[in-house]
Scaffold this motif. Sequence first.
Motif, PDB file in Angstrom:
ATOM      1  N   ASP A 114      -6.216   7.537   4.912  1.00 20.78           N
ATOM      2  CA  ASP A 114      -5.131   7.558   3.780  1.00 20.78           C
ATOM      3  C   ASP A 114      -5.108   8.583   3.054  1.00 20.78           C
ATOM      4  N   GLU A 121       0.846  -1.070  -0.108  1.00 21.79           N
ATOM      5  CA  GLU A 121      -0.081   0.078  -0.117  1.00 21.79           C
ATOM      6  C   GLU A 121       0.855   1.307  -0.144  1.00 21.79           C
ATOM      7  N   LYS A 160      -6.231  -0.150  -0.782  1.00 27.80           N
ATOM      8  CA  LYS A 160      -5.997  -1.324  -0.116  1.00 27.80           C
ATOM      9  C   LYS A 160      -5.121  -2.251  -1.386  1.00 27.80           C
ATOM     10  N   THR A 161      -4.703  -3.319  -0.740  1.00 25.02           N
ATOM     11  CA  THR A 161      -3.953  -4.116  -1.687  1.00 25.02           C
ATOM     12  C   THR A 161      -4.309  -5.627  -1.178  1.00 25.02           C
TER      13      THR A 161
END
Length: 145
Positions: A70, A30, A82-83
């Motif tokens: 974020d 991220e 998000k990842t």
Amino acid sequence: MEEYLSADETYKIIGILFEVHKNLGKGFSEIVYKDALEFEFKENNVPYEREKEYSVKYKNTILNHKFYADFVLYDSIILEIKTVDCFNNSHYNQCLNYLKVSNNELALLVNFNSVSLEYKRIVYTKKIKQSANLRLKKQTLVCAI
């Protein structure tokens, strides 16, 4: 035709998200995507605040733990990066909580860990808040019987 909340700003943000995904692809953490996004926001004159802190008020006190969005773009749009393999309810709930504590109405939930960029617009307006409060009151009455 239906009017979208912050349509022009959202269109610009989503274009930047696709630009970052096109250049980096999937697979990074991220923080790498956040750094690339910060670069693009500066290049494209998008006002932003990174890792914006929000306090949580409970009754008449401020709780010790904080939320950190974020990005907050244009002082009103929460961007959550998000990842992950796929979105789940906790990701949506996280965005809803950010919207509640920030008093903003729009969040973008974005997943860079896929072949094609995934994103969701999450709207939490006064109308939705009132509807949620009404449902809660109805549930409370039902439970009290």
